[in-house]
Design a protein around this motif. Structure first.
Motif, PDB file in Angstrom:
ATOM      1  N   HIS A  45       0.704  -1.245   0.020  1.00  0.00           N
ATOM      2  CA  HIS A  45      -0.024   0.054  -0.013  1.00  0.00           C
ATOM      3  C   HIS A  45       0.893   1.186  -0.020  1.00  0.00           C
ATOM      4  O   HIS A  45       2.026   1.192   0.303  1.00  0.00           O
ATOM      5  CB  HIS A  45      -0.750   0.077   1.174  1.00  0.00           C
ATOM      6  CG  HIS A  45      -0.144  -0.114   2.647  1.00  0.00           C
ATOM      7  ND1 HIS A  45      -0.104  -1.446   3.174  1.00  0.00           N
ATOM      8  CD2 HIS A  45       0.245   0.791   3.379  1.00  0.00           C
ATOM      9  CE1 HIS A  45       0.444  -1.187   4.225  1.00  0.00           C
ATOM     10  NE2 HIS A  45       0.661   0.177   4.440  1.00  0.00           N
ATOM     11  N   CYS A  46       0.289   2.332  -0.379  1.00  0.00           N
ATOM     12  CA  CYS A  46       1.020   3.758  -0.355  1.00  0.00           C
ATOM     13  C   CYS A  46       1.361   4.266   1.075  1.00  0.00           C
ATOM     14  O   CYS A  46       0.382   4.140   1.631  1.00  0.00           O
ATOM     15  CB  CYS A  46       0.306   4.666  -1.369  1.00  0.00           C
ATOM     16  SG  CYS A  46       0.850   6.590  -1.035  1.00  0.00           S
ATOM     17  N   PRO A  47       2.652   4.490   1.441  1.00  0.00           N
ATOM     18  CA  PRO A  47       2.726   4.982   2.718  1.00  0.00           C
ATOM     19  C   PRO A  47       2.188   6.343   2.890  1.00  0.00           C
ATOM     20  O   PRO A  47       2.186   6.758   4.134  1.00  0.00           O
ATOM     21  CB  PRO A  47       4.300   4.920   2.846  1.00  0.00           C
ATOM     22  CG  PRO A  47       4.872   4.974   1.271  1.00  0.00           C
ATOM     23  CD  PRO A  47       3.636   4.319   0.605  1.00  0.00           C
ATOM     24  N   GLY A  74     -10.079   0.973   8.231  1.00  0.00           N
ATOM     25  CA  GLY A  74      -9.644   1.000   9.665  1.00  0.00           C
ATOM     26  C   GLY A  74      -8.578   0.361  10.255  1.00  0.00           C
ATOM     27  O   GLY A  74      -7.668  -0.201   9.148  1.00  0.00           O
ATOM     28  N   VAL A  75      -8.238   0.050  11.344  1.00  0.00           N
ATOM     29  CA  VAL A  75      -6.713  -0.616  11.708  1.00  0.00           C
ATOM     30  C   VAL A  75      -7.441  -1.657  12.909  1.00  0.00           C
ATOM     31  O   VAL A  75      -8.388  -1.503  13.641  1.00  0.00           O
ATOM     32  CB  VAL A  75      -6.090   0.412  12.541  1.00  0.00           C
ATOM     33  CG1 VAL A  75      -5.085   1.160  11.214  1.00  0.00           C
ATOM     34  CG2 VAL A  75      -6.396   1.307  13.535  1.00  0.00           C
ATOM     35  N   TRP A  76      -6.566  -2.798  13.158  1.00  0.00           N
ATOM     36  CA  TRP A  76      -6.727  -3.520  13.951  1.00  0.00           C
ATOM     37  C   TRP A  76      -5.551  -4.189  14.561  1.00  0.00           C
ATOM     38  O   TRP A  76      -4.558  -3.862  14.007  1.00  0.00           O
ATOM     39  CB  TRP A  76      -7.862  -4.928  13.713  1.00  0.00           C
ATOM     40  CG  TRP A  76      -7.218  -5.693  12.742  1.00  0.00           C
ATOM     41  CD1 TRP A  76      -7.060  -5.510  11.518  1.00  0.00           C
ATOM     42  CD2 TRP A  76      -7.109  -7.129  12.866  1.00  0.00           C
ATOM     43  NE1 TRP A  76      -6.559  -6.716  10.692  1.00  0.00           N
ATOM     44  CE2 TRP A  76      -6.381  -7.813  11.770  1.00  0.00           C
ATOM     45  CE3 TRP A  76      -7.108  -8.090  14.021  1.00  0.00           C
ATOM     46  CZ2 TRP A  76      -5.969  -9.008  11.699  1.00  0.00           C
ATOM     47  CZ3 TRP A  76      -6.729  -9.324  13.608  1.00  0.00           C
ATOM     48  CH2 TRP A  76      -6.373  -9.645  12.564  1.00  0.00           C
ATOM     49  N   GLU A  82       0.928  -6.133  16.836  1.00  0.00           N
ATOM     50  CA  GLU A  82       1.306  -5.292  15.722  1.00  0.00           C
ATOM     51  C   GLU A  82      -0.106  -4.973  14.901  1.00  0.00           C
ATOM     52  O   GLU A  82      -1.255  -5.288  14.913  1.00  0.00           O
ATOM     53  CB  GLU A  82       2.003  -6.211  14.416  1.00  0.00           C
ATOM     54  CG  GLU A  82       2.647  -5.481  13.497  1.00  0.00           C
ATOM     55  CD  GLU A  82       3.322  -6.544  12.588  1.00  0.00           C
ATOM     56  OE1 GLU A  82       4.256  -6.246  12.268  1.00  0.00           O
ATOM     57  OE2 GLU A  82       2.597  -7.437  12.235  1.00  0.00           O
ATOM     58  N   TRP A  83       0.002  -3.439  14.578  1.00  0.00           N
ATOM     59  CA  TRP A  83      -1.180  -3.043  13.736  1.00  0.00           C
ATOM     60  C   TRP A  83      -1.214  -3.460  12.224  1.00  0.00           C
ATOM     61  O   TRP A  83      -0.475  -3.974  11.746  1.00  0.00           O
ATOM     62  CB  TRP A  83      -1.179  -1.649  13.681  1.00  0.00           C
ATOM     63  CG  TRP A  83      -1.452  -0.625  14.760  1.00  0.00           C
ATOM     64  CD1 TRP A  83      -1.485  -1.211  16.282  1.00  0.00           C
ATOM     65  CD2 TRP A  83      -2.019   0.530  14.859  1.00  0.00           C
ATOM     66  NE1 TRP A  83      -2.097  -0.062  16.929  1.00  0.00           N
ATOM     67  CE2 TRP A  83      -2.366   0.859  16.168  1.00  0.00           C
ATOM     68  CE3 TRP A  83      -2.330   1.461  13.886  1.00  0.00           C
ATOM     69  CZ2 TRP A  83      -2.718   2.219  16.750  1.00  0.00           C
ATOM     70  CZ3 TRP A  83      -2.811   2.776  14.366  1.00  0.00           C
ATOM     71  CH2 TRP A  83      -2.974   3.162  16.081  1.00  0.00           C
ATOM     72  N   ILE A  95     -12.751  -7.143   1.602  1.00  0.00           N
ATOM     73  CA  ILE A  95     -12.067  -6.728   2.674  1.00  0.00           C
ATOM     74  C   ILE A  95     -10.909  -7.554   2.709  1.00  0.00           C
ATOM     75  O   ILE A  95     -11.092  -8.886   3.003  1.00  0.00           O
ATOM     76  CB  ILE A  95     -12.949  -6.555   3.715  1.00  0.00           C
ATOM     77  CG1 ILE A  95     -14.186  -5.773   3.565  1.00  0.00           C
ATOM     78  CG2 ILE A  95     -12.168  -6.192   5.025  1.00  0.00           C
ATOM     79  CD1 ILE A  95     -15.137  -5.611   4.630  1.00  0.00           C
ATOM     80  N   SER A  96      -9.663  -7.040   2.835  1.00  0.00           N
ATOM     81  CA  SER A  96      -8.528  -7.667   3.551  1.00  0.00           C
ATOM     82  C   SER A  96      -7.681  -6.880   4.491  1.00  0.00           C
ATOM     83  O   SER A  96      -7.855  -5.652   4.459  1.00  0.00           O
ATOM     84  CB  SER A  96      -7.760  -7.942   2.134  1.00  0.00           C
ATOM     85  OG  SER A  96      -7.169  -6.660   1.766  1.00  0.00           O
ATOM     86  N   SER A  97      -6.774  -7.485   5.054  1.00  0.00           N
ATOM     87  CA  SER A  97      -6.013  -6.943   6.089  1.00  0.00           C
ATOM     88  C   SER A  97      -4.212  -6.925   5.667  1.00  0.00           C
ATOM     89  O   SER A  97      -4.039  -7.902   5.150  1.00  0.00           O
ATOM     90  CB  SER A  97      -6.265  -7.713   7.381  1.00  0.00           C
ATOM     91  OG  SER A  97      -5.038  -7.728   8.114  1.00  0.00           O
ATOM     92  N   ASN A  98      -3.762  -5.888   5.806  1.00  0.00           N
ATOM     93  CA  ASN A  98      -2.331  -5.534   5.469  1.00  0.00           C
ATOM     94  C   ASN A  98      -1.603  -5.167   6.414  1.00  0.00           C
ATOM     95  O   ASN A  98      -2.143  -4.233   7.280  1.00  0.00           O
ATOM     96  CB  ASN A  98      -2.262  -4.669   4.311  1.00  0.00           C
ATOM     97  CG  ASN A  98      -2.767  -5.183   2.920  1.00  0.00           C
ATOM     98  OD1 ASN A  98      -2.322  -6.625   2.737  1.00  0.00           O
ATOM     99  ND2 ASN A  98      -3.430  -4.594   2.241  1.00  0.00           N
ATOM    100  N   ARG A  99      -0.455  -5.897   6.912  1.00  0.00           N
ATOM    101  CA  ARG A  99       0.559  -5.279   7.640  1.00  0.00           C
ATOM    102  C   ARG A  99       0.943  -3.623   7.677  1.00  0.00           C
ATOM    103  O   ARG A  99       1.078  -3.272   6.540  1.00  0.00           O
ATOM    104  CB  ARG A  99       1.870  -6.089   7.976  1.00  0.00           C
ATOM    105  CG  ARG A  99       1.879  -7.496   8.508  1.00  0.00           C
ATOM    106  CD  ARG A  99       3.046  -8.083   8.308  1.00  0.00           C
ATOM    107  NE  ARG A  99       4.128  -7.761   9.179  1.00  0.00           N
ATOM    108  CZ  ARG A  99       5.196  -7.553   9.064  1.00  0.00           C
ATOM    109  NH1 ARG A  99       5.738  -8.282   7.914  1.00  0.00           N
ATOM    110  NH2 ARG A  99       6.084  -7.258   9.847  1.00  0.00           N
TER     111      ARG A  99
END
Lengths: 136, 126
Positions: A45-47, A74-76, A82-83, A95-99
């Motif tokens: 993802h773009c920082p 959102g964040v989890w 780790e977020w 929906i997907s989750s990325n470090r």
């Protein structure tokens, strides 16, 4: 190197096991992103704006034909503390989750985490009422 | 006899054991109002899963419309379900405040950054 390039082209699971070192320009904010400095081998993802692009169905397979923008919603916190950023595809709704990466914009991250508290859905009066009823 | 029967179902949460009565007119519950967990019937490809989806985050879709982001314990797929009236408010706030309680960078850095920005809201650095 030639063999490696061929492997990259035909091996579907290449990016699952190999780091991706390509640099790219963010399609949303125009930020030029290089792979160095992320603290991870897979910059996804773009920082700057934290947007991503829907390329994978499973991590690293580059199989998706959607290519929609993926909005950070959102964040989890993962089990290791780790977020991770939750991305949702604007086009297909996946929906997907990325470090998070080491150089992600900390202000944007905090703003994402604080979003529920800036909304009026659960008002201050409601919270006050809840605490009052719990105290007895 | 059929007409006299009161049409209602009892919802029982498989995670926390919470029970509540659902009347026929109401739509079936997508998640437990107490612990906000749900059951993962089918994934995106239509395969059966059956795992318990636990709430991991809150998505502020708009001012009056929130969604709970759930993650399946079994297969790890994420999905979103809308927040309803009877959902446990404390649980929602607890999920929303979890990331803030364990920030990935020191909180002091936020203060420094705001100072650098001068409150203009620009992140700069281009």
């Amino acid at each position: 190197m030639n063999r490696e390039n061929k492997k990259r082209k035909y091996d579907k699971k290449y990016y699952r096991t190999h780091p991706c070192t390509d640099s790219f320009t963010c399609k949303v904010c125009g930020w030029t992103v290089v792979s160095a400095g992320a603290g991870t081998d897979h910059r996804n993802h773009c920082p700057n704006c934290l947007y991503s692009i829907h390329l994978d169905n499973k991590p690293g397979d580059r199989e998706s034909e959607c290519h929609g923008r993926m909005e950070p919603i959102g964040v989890w916190v993962r089990k290791n503390g780790e977020w991770a950023i939750i991305h949702r595809c604007v086009r297909c709704g996946k929906i997907s989750s990325n470090r998070v990466a080491a150089d992600d914009n900390p202000m944007k991250l905090t703003a994402l985490a604080m979003r529920p508290f800036g909304s009026t859905m659960i008002s201050r009066e409601e919270i006050r009422g809840m605490t009052a009823s719990m105290e007895g | 006899m059929k007409g006299k029967e009161k049409r209602k179902e009892i919802y029982r949460c498989l995670n926390c054991g919470w029970t509540c009565v659902i009347l026929e007119e109401e739509a079936a519950l997508e998640h437990c109002p107490n612990c906000l967990c749900g059951i993962h019937d089918e994934d995106r490809e239509g395969n059966e899963c059956g795992g318990i989806t636990e709430p991991v985050g809150i998505w502020v879709r708009s001012e009056r419309e929130w969604e709970i982001i759930q993650r399946c314990r079994f297969c790890g797929e994420m999905r979103a379900t809308p927040v309803t009236e009877q959902d446990n408010r404390i649980k929602i706030l607890s999920i929303a405040s979890k990331p803030i309680s364990s920030p990935p960078f020191p909180i002091e850095r936020i203060g420094e950054m705001t100072k650098i920005m001068g409150g203009s809201g620009e992140t700069g650095g281009k």
